[in-house]
Design a protein around this motif. Structure first.
Motif, PDB file in Angstrom:
ATOM      1  N   LEU A 186     -16.217  -1.982   2.657  1.00  0.00           N
ATOM      2  CA  LEU A 186     -15.081  -1.714   3.540  1.00  0.00           C
ATOM      3  C   LEU A 186     -13.849  -2.371   2.939  1.00  0.00           C
ATOM      4  CD1 LEU A 186     -13.834  -0.729   6.187  1.00  0.00           C
ATOM      5  CD2 LEU A 186     -14.591  -2.852   7.246  1.00  0.00           C
ATOM      6  N   LEU A 187     -12.825  -1.570   2.742  1.00  0.00           N
ATOM      7  CA  LEU A 187     -11.593  -2.077   2.135  1.00  0.00           C
ATOM      8  C   LEU A 187     -10.489  -2.052   3.181  1.00  0.00           C
ATOM      9  CD1 LEU A 187      -9.996  -2.881  -0.415  1.00  0.00           C
ATOM     10  CD2 LEU A 187      -9.784  -0.470  -0.948  1.00  0.00           C
ATOM     11  N   LEU A 188      -9.931  -3.228   3.469  1.00  0.00           N
ATOM     12  CA  LEU A 188      -8.860  -3.308   4.453  1.00  0.00           C
ATOM     13  C   LEU A 188      -7.535  -3.388   3.711  1.00  0.00           C
ATOM     14  CD1 LEU A 188     -10.433  -6.135   6.662  1.00  0.00           C
ATOM     15  CD2 LEU A 188     -10.721  -3.678   6.943  1.00  0.00           C
ATOM     16  N   LEU A 189      -6.636  -2.476   3.984  1.00  0.00           N
ATOM     17  CA  LEU A 189      -5.337  -2.479   3.318  1.00  0.00           C
ATOM     18  C   LEU A 189      -4.259  -2.731   4.361  1.00  0.00           C
ATOM     19  CD1 LEU A 189      -5.788   0.712   1.105  1.00  0.00           C
ATOM     20  CD2 LEU A 189      -6.175  -1.650   0.442  1.00  0.00           C
ATOM     21  N   ASP A 190      -3.578  -3.843   4.224  1.00  0.00           N
ATOM     22  CA  ASP A 190      -2.537  -4.176   5.184  1.00  0.00           C
ATOM     23  C   ASP A 190      -1.193  -3.759   4.599  1.00  0.00           C
ATOM     24  OD1 ASP A 190      -1.037  -5.149   7.195  1.00  0.00           O
ATOM     25  OD2 ASP A 190      -1.912  -7.153   7.212  1.00  0.00           O
ATOM     26  N   GLU A 191      -0.675  -2.662   5.068  1.00  0.00           N
ATOM     27  CA  GLU A 191       0.584  -2.097   4.591  1.00  0.00           C
ATOM     28  C   GLU A 191       0.660  -2.020   3.067  1.00  0.00           C
ATOM     29  OE1 GLU A 191       4.141  -3.245   6.441  1.00  0.00           O
ATOM     30  OE2 GLU A 191       3.216  -3.615   8.374  1.00  0.00           O
ATOM     31  N   GLU A 217       3.792   7.397  -3.743  1.00  0.00           N
ATOM     32  CA  GLU A 217       2.957   8.541  -4.141  1.00  0.00           C
ATOM     33  C   GLU A 217       1.790   8.063  -4.999  1.00  0.00           C
ATOM     34  OE1 GLU A 217       5.845  11.007  -5.962  1.00  0.00           O
ATOM     35  OE2 GLU A 217       6.372  12.045  -4.104  1.00  0.00           O
ATOM     36  N   ASP A 218       2.111   7.174  -5.955  1.00  0.00           N
ATOM     37  CA  ASP A 218       1.048   6.634  -6.806  1.00  0.00           C
ATOM     38  C   ASP A 218      -0.015   5.944  -5.962  1.00  0.00           C
ATOM     39  OD1 ASP A 218       2.210   7.525  -9.066  1.00  0.00           O
ATOM     40  OD2 ASP A 218       3.072   5.598  -9.683  1.00  0.00           O
ATOM     41  N   MET A 247       7.873  -0.168  -0.962  1.00  0.00           N
ATOM     42  CA  MET A 247       7.782   0.615  -2.201  1.00  0.00           C
ATOM     43  C   MET A 247       8.762   1.774  -2.159  1.00  0.00           C
ATOM     44  SD  MET A 247       3.842   0.988  -3.153  1.00  0.00           S
ATOM     45  CE  MET A 247       2.963  -0.330  -3.950  1.00  0.00           C
ATOM     46  N   ASN A 248       9.155   2.236  -3.343  1.00  0.00           N
ATOM     47  CA  ASN A 248       9.963   3.445  -3.381  1.00  0.00           C
ATOM     48  C   ASN A 248       9.053   4.665  -3.343  1.00  0.00           C
ATOM     49  OD1 ASN A 248       9.013   3.979  -5.971  1.00  0.00           O
ATOM     50  ND2 ASN A 248      10.690   2.870  -6.928  1.00  0.00           N
ATOM     51  N   LEU A 276       3.789  -3.021  -9.108  1.00  0.00           N
ATOM     52  CA  LEU A 276       2.621  -3.307  -9.937  1.00  0.00           C
ATOM     53  C   LEU A 276       1.784  -4.432  -9.344  1.00  0.00           C
ATOM     54  CD1 LEU A 276       3.893  -3.004 -13.609  1.00  0.00           C
ATOM     55  CD2 LEU A 276       2.264  -1.556 -12.421  1.00  0.00           C
ATOM     56  N   GLN A 277       2.466  -5.419  -8.749  1.00  0.00           N
ATOM     57  CA  GLN A 277       1.713  -6.502  -8.112  1.00  0.00           C
ATOM     58  C   GLN A 277       0.805  -5.956  -7.020  1.00  0.00           C
ATOM     59  OE1 GLN A 277       4.044  -9.810  -6.790  1.00  0.00           O
ATOM     60  NE2 GLN A 277       4.782 -10.295  -8.824  1.00  0.00           N
ATOM     61  N   LYS A 278       1.337  -5.026  -6.241  1.00  0.00           N
ATOM     62  CA  LYS A 278       0.533  -4.396  -5.189  1.00  0.00           C
ATOM     63  C   LYS A 278      -0.690  -3.719  -5.801  1.00  0.00           C
ATOM     64  CE  LYS A 278       2.586  -4.409  -0.972  1.00  0.00           C
ATOM     65  NZ  LYS A 278       1.906  -4.818   0.255  1.00  0.00           N
ATOM     66  N   ARG A 279      -0.466  -3.113  -6.957  1.00  0.00           N
ATOM     67  CA  ARG A 279      -1.555  -2.391  -7.599  1.00  0.00           C
ATOM     68  C   ARG A 279      -2.617  -3.370  -8.117  1.00  0.00           C
ATOM     69  NH1 ARG A 279      -0.076   2.062 -12.080  1.00  0.00           N
ATOM     70  NH2 ARG A 279       1.759   2.517 -10.824  1.00  0.00           N
TER      71      ARG A 279
END
Lengths: 301, 358
Positions: free
Chosen positions: A218-223, A234-235, A228-229, A202-205
């Motif tokens: 521009l959205l940068l997503l670092d891992e 999937e979510d 995550m499981n 949830l923190q990641k979310r």
């Protein structure tokens, strides 16, 4: 994989350390400057949002990035992959303005960029999430996402002290936008929970929510899926695709889960030892001999 | 039983974002304010005002000020005593230099002057953090106190080196000096503190407060979403110093009536106010009041119990009081490191369900 995940505690500084030692052994003869640059058109060629040209970054004698060039087209999902210490996070930090490359040029929205601070990159429309969650732990989910609106809230300190009239209206307008983000990410139930109490997924979310609240170009997503499981992955994949499709946000992502990368991304850049070794659609990259040698080990399923 | 939220539905974001979203809290605050403004002024006497009400209110204001800097923005400061002194001395210079000036203007200007000084000493905060910043503010503490002691212009060249408040009126009532009316002193202080406390709460819940907390919790991520670290920290220094400056001006003009830089505003003051926010609760406005109450009222209460209740000698009671106070501080920090404000919050959470455990 885990080595990099755990060492990059402080996103900017530690990433450099994590990347640095392994680059020592970079084989000099494997210079791949410009290999595949500008080649491999995306399924639907669009205008370029970000262009990275011949960027080199060194920490002392350690070369984190060497003559890397690639571009990110508007509206695509662009993956940056590579083994540990390949310079992926360094690349994001360069795009972000944390690191200043010694050589090379970066053009964002067609404008050549000068040396600058990260908050300027934010003002230009670049948002970012971190490898390790970098939320404001003392604040609630709602407040964390509201900070994403910081650049768009203009009322000064005196209005804030009054919290009345324009300041209040502004606050409520942005609250409404943030509530849309909360709805979108399906985190309504934890709106008022301090983020320190939330589970990792949830923190990641929430962190993604904070980046989305900035309405970035521009959205940068670092891992985004590290640690995550399967279900959480999937979510998160679904959210990334939805962000891209619903808001039209361009996304650059670093991820180690090859299945996710190949399914999500339109185009993939492969870095190894600070050099670009491949660039193209997932199929092309998967078939590339150098990529297989450097990273995948065996042909991907 | 009385403290139930069931059936209270919020239908607008405005209602959800109110300072006190629960009506019971609002009624309670209204009740406290009604008593503070409507009943206390008629029953108070000189002792109550001088020993309890004024120090409580003024220290609460100083604690709110320091809490903005330390609790909300995460910058530790040991210069509170010095900033109180800047507020006190600037109000003295303003009152003697411009005798006709309205006292409210004097307090506001004293606050602004202190804000400017705080801004200056906040500049190192871009480069240094944590303990090192605390030591840098300690330098401010010693330097400013030395300055007020060494440069006679600040105390108008008088022989004693003290500053003494000239008698001044506010709206026709005597506010300062020996003939000041206790009720007026109390009401003016209470009004200023109430207004500034509300303003602090408003700042803290708006985007400025969120920027402060973001810098406190993770400055790298804060910078990445467009919050400018230096500007945000300096703003916290300025606002915090404004509050402490106003508190210092009121401490001198309304409460003490006379002051001397090293005696009145020494390092002890810095620590006292820091203890108040640690005990009261970092990062809350309520914490300022609770911490001030704890450190101002508890010694008085203990003394009353020990001397009058148990019949101990004054000297002996003085020592026992220090021992008890110290142990209580340790006790509270162990039981609830997040301060009395957190304790109060937990109480409210429990109260919502009482008498049921879950």
């Amino acid at each position: 994989m885990n080595a990099e995940v755990t060492t990059a505690e402080a996103p900017a500084a530690a990433a450099a350390v994590a990347d640095a030692p392994e680059n020592d052994t970079a084989p000099a003869e494997e210079r791949a400057a410009g290999h595949g640059a500008g080649a491999a058109p995306a399924p639907a060629p669009k205008e370029t949002l970000l262009a990275v040209e011949d960027v080199s970054l060194a920490f002392g004698g350690v070369k984190a990035l060497q003559n890397v060039s690639f571009d990110i087209a508007k509206g695509e999902i662009r993956a940056i992959i590579g083994p540990n210490g390949a310079g992926k996070t360094s690349m994001l930090n360069v795009i972000n303005g944390f690191y200043h490359p010694q050589e090379g040029r970066i053009a964002f929205k067609g404008q050549l960029r000068r040396r600058m601070r990260p908050h300027f990159a934010a003002a230009q429309g670049i948002a970012r999430t971190f490898q390790n969650v970098a939320l404001f732990r003392g604040m609630t989910t709602l407040d964390n996402i509201m900070t994403g609106r910081a650049l768009k809230m203009r009322r000064g300190i005196l209005w804030q002290a009054l919290h009345w009239g324009p300041a209040r209206r502004e606050e409520l307008e942005h609250r409404e936008f943030v509530e849309h983000v909360i709805d979108f990410l399906e985190i309504e139930h934890i709106r008022k929970t301090p983020v320190g109490r939330l589970p990792y997924g949830l923190q990641k979310r929430v962190e993604l929510g904070r980046a989305l609240a900035m309405e970035p170009d521009l959205l940068l997503l670092d891992e985004p899926m590290a640690g995550m499981n399967l279900e959480e992955k999937e979510d998160m994949s679904r959210f990334i695709i939805d962000v891209n499709e619903q808001f039209g946000t361009t996304i650059a992502l670093i991820e180690h889960d090859m299945g996710v990368v190949m399914d999500l991304s339109d185009r993939v850049v492969v870095l190894d030892h600070g050099e670009k070794i491949a660039d193209g659609t997932p199929e092309e990259v998967q078939a590339d001999r150098r990529v297989i040698d450097a990273y995948l080990g065996v042909p991907n399923d | 039983m009385l403290y139930r939220e069931a059936g209270q539905f919020k239908t607008s974001y405005a209602a959800d974002q109110a300072i006190f979203p629960i009506p019971q809290d609002r009624y309670m605050l209204a009740g406290i304010l009604a008593i503070a403004f409507g009943v206390v002024p008629f029953v108070l006497n000189d002792y109550w005002v001088n020993a309890i009400l004024l120090p409580f209110l003024i220290y609460a204001l100083a604690a709110i000020g320091l809490n903005i800097l330390t609790g909300y923005c995460g910058q530790v400061s040991l210069g509170t005593g010095a900033f109180l002194a800047v507020g006190a001395y600037s109000s003295y210079k303003l009152m003697t230099g411009f005798p006709e000036m309205n006292m409210l203007v004097v307090f506001a200007l004293a606050g602004l002057i202190t804000a400017a000084v705080g801004l200056l000493f906040g500049l190192p905060s871009l480069r240094i953090k944590g303990f090192y910043l605390a030591v840098a503010t300690l330098a401010a503490q010693f330097f400013i106190i030395w300055l007020f002691y060494k440069v006679p212009w600040f105390f108008n060249y008088n022989a004693t080196g003290q500053i003494t408040v000239p008698p001044r009126d506010l709206f026709g009532f005597r506010l300062t000096g020996p003939e000041a009316v206790p009720a007026v002193r109390y009401l003016v202080t209470l009004s200023i503190v109430a207004v500034l406390a509300l303003a602090a709460k408003n700042m803290a819940r708006g985007h400025v407060g969120r920027a402060w907390m973001a810098i406190r919790d993770m400055d790298i991520a804060a910078e990445l979403i467009g919050i400018r670290p230096l500007r945000t920290k300096l703003l916290a220094f300025a606002v915090s110093s404004f509050y402490i400056g106003v508190a210092g001006a009121m401490m001198f003009a309304i409460y003490l009536g006379a002051a001397e830089s090293g005696e009145t505003f020494g390092i002890q003051q810095s620590f006292d106010v820091l203890f108040m926010i640690i005990i009261g609760g970092l990062g809350t406005v309520l914490g300022g009041f609770l911490g001030a109450a704890f450190l101002v009222l508890l010694p008085i209460g203990l003394e009353a119990v020990l001397v009058e209740g148990l019949g101990l000698s004054t000297n002996f009671a003085e020592h026992v009081k220090l021992i008890l106070l110290g142990s209580l501080i340790i006790f509270f920090l162990i039981v609830e490191p997040h301060g009395l404000a957190r304790l109060w919050q937990i109480t409210k959470e429990k109260l919502r369900l009482w008498p049921f455990p879950h």
